[in-house]
Design a protein around this motif. Sequence first.
Motif, short mmCIF file in Angstrom:
data_model
loop_
_atom_site.label_atom_id
_atom_site.label_comp_id
_atom_site.label_asym_id
_atom_site.label_seq_id
_atom_site.Cartn_x
_atom_site.Cartn_y
_atom_site.Cartn_z
N TRP A 142 -0.47 0.73 -1.85
CA TRP A 142 -1.86 1.33 -1.34
C TRP A 142 -2.05 2.68 -0.58
CZ3 TRP A 142 -4.76 0.13 3.43
CH2 TRP A 142 -5.76 0.56 3.48
N LEU A 143 -0.85 2.68 0.44
CA LEU A 143 -1.15 3.52 1.39
C LEU A 143 -0.58 5.23 0.89
CD1 LEU A 143 -0.23 1.68 4.47
CD2 LEU A 143 -2.20 2.90 3.96
N VAL A 168 4.01 -8.48 0.37
CA VAL A 168 3.07 -7.62 1.22
C VAL A 168 3.52 -6.17 1.30
CG1 VAL A 168 1.83 -7.85 3.39
CG2 VAL A 168 2.07 -9.70 2.14
N LEU A 169 4.62 -6.05 1.72
CA LEU A 169 5.04 -4.84 2.04
C LEU A 169 4.64 -3.83 0.78
CD1 LEU A 169 8.01 -4.99 4.46
CD2 LEU A 169 5.87 -4.36 5.13
N VAL A 206 2.76 -4.28 -1.57
CA VAL A 206 1.39 -3.71 -1.95
C VAL A 206 0.79 -2.63 -0.99
CG1 VAL A 206 -1.11 -4.71 -1.82
CG2 VAL A 206 0.86 -6.05 -3.04
N LEU A 207 1.37 -2.94 0.41
CA LEU A 207 0.90 -1.93 1.36
C LEU A 207 1.38 -0.65 1.01
CD1 LEU A 207 1.26 -3.22 5.04
CD2 LEU A 207 -0.68 -2.28 3.91
N PHE A 208 2.65 -0.55 0.62
CA PHE A 208 3.19 1.06 0.13
C PHE A 208 2.54 1.49 -0.99
CE2 PHE A 208 6.11 3.26 -2.47
CZ PHE A 208 6.67 4.28 -1.64
N LEU A 226 -2.77 6.95 3.07
CA LEU A 226 -2.28 6.89 4.21
C LEU A 226 -2.76 8.04 5.41
CD1 LEU A 226 0.40 5.83 6.15
CD2 LEU A 226 1.55 7.72 5.00
#
Length: 311
Positions: free
Chosen positions: A22-23, A15-16, A18-20, A252
């Motif tokens: 994406w952002l 999850v982290l 994917v977040l990294f 971000l």
Amino acid sequence: MLKWMIRLGTGLVLVLGVLFWWLILSGSDAAKAAPGEFDLSDWRSKAAAPTEVLPTEIRIIEVGRDIAPPFAAQAGRFGAPISMTYNAVEIIYPDKTIIIGGAVDRSTAETMTQSAAEWRFSDTAYDALAQAMLTADQVLMTHEHLDHVMAIARHPDPAALAPNLVLNAPQIDALPLFAIGDLDPALKALQPRLSGRVESIAPGVVIIPAAGHTPGSQNVFITLQNGEEILLIGDIVWNMGAIEALKTRPVLTQYLVFRPNYEDRDAVKRQVRALHDMMAVEPDLNVLPAHDRDWLIAAAEAEGISFLPAN
Ligand SMILES: [Zn+2]
Ligand SMILES: [Zn+2]
């Protein structure tokens, strides 16, 4: 139990990750091509005027400075922080001046601080800018963001400033956001004085609407008496490395920094491509983003461009 903990940990890492992605990394490439986005030959013809009535120089008046994390300014950029300047630009004619940019005031700059060690603000420069706006022939801004409007929205003498303001409709609509308390009646009563089309506002100075970073964003093309050509691009990019790398700011920054969150990223990606391609064929054009301090200091090596640092 251990198996569940490993599964949970793996899930969390995924999850982290994917977040990294994406952002910080995703969705930030410039357009593959941007035909017709910007038309330098049109700007040149609209800027044309007899040499003696053209501006003689521009002065970049810095009111404050700071640094920014590279990954926030340009997607995928890591390493050394980026040196940021907060300023306005004064266009000097033999008989008048035009000011582009309302800059940022001290209290706003304080809330934006990234590095206590690098942060500077010059009250002297800010007060002189506010004063110079009253004697300027025209006062404009590149766009309606907090670090570009404060000496307009919070000017100590709005009634005297108002007749000099040449703003477009989205810029006027945004002013109440930046006032302390109610916006002054003189600023509330402003009417747009820009058409929303590419237009010359004075000899050698052409306004180019470039909605994207904000709805009221615009570029300013300036031709000096000595033949230097300057293009102020506001915040299309914060640092010129982004144009070179064909990148915009990461998602971000879109969510953390821009309020309200109305940047049109597709438009900015086309503009980055258009500027990149224009610079490739016009290496003598001085393309100046508002905040890239190192770039602006280097640009001031050119005859007719000066950078006045805030100490
Ligand atoms: Zn901006
Ligand atoms: Zn800005």
